[in-house]
Design a protein around this motif. Structure first.
Motif, short mmCIF file in Angstrom:
data_model
loop_
_atom_site.label_atom_id
_atom_site.label_comp_id
_atom_site.label_asym_id
_atom_site.label_seq_id
_atom_site.Cartn_x
_atom_site.Cartn_y
_atom_site.Cartn_z
N HIS A 145 46.11 0.79 36.48
CA HIS A 145 47.52 0.71 36.09
C HIS A 145 48.04 -0.67 36.46
O HIS A 145 47.94 -1.09 37.62
N TRP A 179 42.36 -7.47 32.14
CA TRP A 179 42.79 -6.12 31.79
C TRP A 179 44.30 -6.03 31.97
O TRP A 179 44.87 -6.60 32.91
N ARG A 181 48.20 -3.75 30.60
CA ARG A 181 48.86 -2.58 30.00
C ARG A 181 49.20 -2.88 28.56
O ARG A 181 49.76 -3.92 28.23
N SER A 182 48.83 -1.94 27.68
CA SER A 182 49.14 -2.07 26.25
C SER A 182 50.00 -0.88 25.84
O SER A 182 49.52 0.24 25.72
N GLN A 185 51.00 3.95 27.57
CA GLN A 185 49.98 4.86 28.06
C GLN A 185 48.56 4.36 27.85
O GLN A 185 47.61 5.12 27.98
N ARG A 186 48.38 3.10 27.50
CA ARG A 186 47.04 2.61 27.22
C ARG A 186 46.72 1.37 28.05
O ARG A 186 47.62 0.71 28.57
N ILE A 187 45.43 1.11 28.16
CA ILE A 187 44.97 -0.09 28.84
C ILE A 187 44.09 -0.85 27.85
O ILE A 187 43.35 -0.26 27.07
N ALA A 188 44.23 -2.17 27.85
CA ALA A 188 43.47 -3.01 26.94
C ALA A 188 43.09 -4.28 27.67
O ALA A 188 43.44 -4.48 28.84
N ASP A 232 40.33 -2.48 23.29
CA ASP A 232 41.17 -1.36 23.71
C ASP A 232 40.34 -0.41 24.56
O ASP A 232 39.29 0.05 24.15
N GLY A 234 41.83 2.40 26.11
CA GLY A 234 42.36 3.74 26.01
C GLY A 234 43.23 4.17 27.19
O GLY A 234 43.80 3.34 27.90
N ASP A 235 43.29 5.47 27.41
CA ASP A 235 44.12 6.06 28.46
C ASP A 235 43.49 5.76 29.83
O ASP A 235 42.32 6.11 30.06
N GLN A 239 39.13 7.96 31.46
CA GLN A 239 38.02 7.05 31.21
C GLN A 239 36.69 7.82 31.21
O GLN A 239 36.50 8.72 32.01
#
Length: 413
Positions: A145, A179, A181-182, A185-188, A232, A234-235, A239
């Motif tokens: 996060h 890395w 926050r996208s 609710q997503r991480i990219a 991307d 994802g959540d 993972q």
């Protein structure tokens, strides 16, 4: 922009596309011997090992795990970790600097998208190094996060904004993997050159150990990211099971093993050069004192045990790697790799700091002089161990055995 100089970049590019060093080869031995020269002085005087990193790049060390057919050294996981231990024995800072590069390599080896894999492998075989921008000193729990953001642009592409810390190796690298926050609710993430506009790498790491790893700040000010640099993930709370966390964490234990081997080497050298012993010792010569020799033997045994533990865990990671289908390993084998890496950390951390401190039992008060810099071993081992708390590893292992609990699904475990 990066604070790395053009001179160091040019030096590292001189012999791109040459045949890389192979595990156990004379060329690898010669490289490690070269890197080991004055490693203690560099640590003592805070001389950044740009030159040593350039030698590693010239030798193709960053390609160690890439298949021969693609221009690499074709090392197995076990061979890789054995080489890493030897590199850390030569200079634990240099070994640590390359940690996230070798993680990037591992990611490319199991990548599903052929185009993305080809781009990643090409970057590696061009002898580029990849640093990192993952962790942040923020209010969030350490994991997946972030405050750093990656935002899609109306005309295409993305923009990166934020600040990272613990950017180990990025100062010495050509690229950095960020890395962020996208959306909500997503991480990219993105892999971008460190000399791109808006990227600033600061050499502000002030830890008491591993002082030359440049584990400091990376600032991202509206950094442009192209479509093929973006990925991307994802959540963050969902993972997939993998072995990458085990690889990353066992890497640190391998660095510790290299440190312990260096402790053993320095213990032997200390005893051999001691011209006197205590008046109340068993003998007048330290080299003939059975109690002093016992301590040297204990140090040697601890280094041997730690290496055996790491290589056993590397075998579990190899099995997980061999099971990969469509980018994902067999879940049970990945969990076995995570268990092995966690057990390795808990076991080695129980004696590694104490083993490093035993060096002063064979050297006496004169060994504590700053000029010798022998305290670096304890400092370096202790700092390497802090990347993931030992008690959290031990409790997770216990929970797994007693309650069948799975391990955390992120690279920080």
């Amino acid at each position: 922009m990066s604070t790395q100089t053009d001179d160091h970049t040019a030096l590292a590019r001189e012999s791109a596309h040459t045949s890389p060093v192979k595990p156990g080869s004379p060329e690898l031995t010669a490289l490690l011997d070269r890197i080991s020269v004055d490693a203690d002085l560099r640590d003592r005087d805070r001389i950044a090992p740009f030159e040593q990193i350039a030698w590693a790049k010239q030798a193709g060390l960053g390609r160690l795990r890439v298949p021969t057919a693609e221009g690499g050294g074709d090392a197995s996981v076990r061979e890789f970790f054995a080489t890493l231990i030897a590199l850390a024995e030569a200079d634990s800072n240099v070994a640590h600097i390359l940690r996230t590069h070798f993680w990037f390599v591992e990611q490319q080896l199991v990548a599903v998208d052929p185009g993305a894999r080809a781009r990643g492998i090409r970057l590696i075989t061009d002898d580029k190094l990849v640093g990192n921008g993952f962790s942040e000193q923020s209010k969030h729990a350490v994991g997946l996060h972030f405050d750093t953001t990656i935002t899609a642009q109306p005309g295409g592409g993305y923009r990166l904004n934020g600040e990272k810390f613990y950017s180990t190796g990025t100062l010495y690298s050509d690229y950095t993997q960020i890395w962020a926050r996208s959306g909500d609710q997503r991480i990219a993430g993105a892999v971008v050159p460190v000399d791109r506009d808006g990227v600033t790498v600061e050499d502000d790491w002030d830890g008491f150990g591993q002082r030359l790893t440049a584990t400091g700040t990376t600032r991202l000010d509206d950094v442009e990211v192209s479509e093929d640099e973006f990925f991307d993930l994802g959540d963050p709370d969902d993972q997939p099971t993998g072995y990458m966390g085990a690889f990353l964490q066992l890497y640190l234990q391998a660095v510790t093993v290299g440190i312990l081997r260096s402790v053993r080497n320095d213990a032997v050298a200390l005893v051999q050069r001691r011209a006197r012993n205590f008046s109340h010792a068993a003998t007048g010569s330290a080299a003939e004192d059975r109690q002093v020799l016992q301590v040297v033997g204990e140090i040697s045994a601890d280094a041997f045990a730690a290496e055996a533990i790491v290589l056993a865990a590397a075998g579990a990671i190899q099995v997980a790697y061999d099971s990969v289908v469509d980018g994902a390993p067999d879940p049970a084998l990945a969990e076995a790799a995570q268990l092995a890496a966690a057990q390795a950390k808990v076991a080695i951390d129980r004696f590694s700091y104490a083993t490093a401190a035993k060096l002063f039992d064979v050297g006496g008060a004169s060994a504590t002089q700053k000029v010798h810099n022998l305290d670096r071993h304890w400092r370096n081992a202790r700092v390497a161990s802090t990347h993931n708390p030992t008690f959290l590893k031990a409790s997770a292992i216990g929970d797994h055995h007693v309650n069948g609990a799975s391990f955390p699904g992120n690279a920080y475990f």
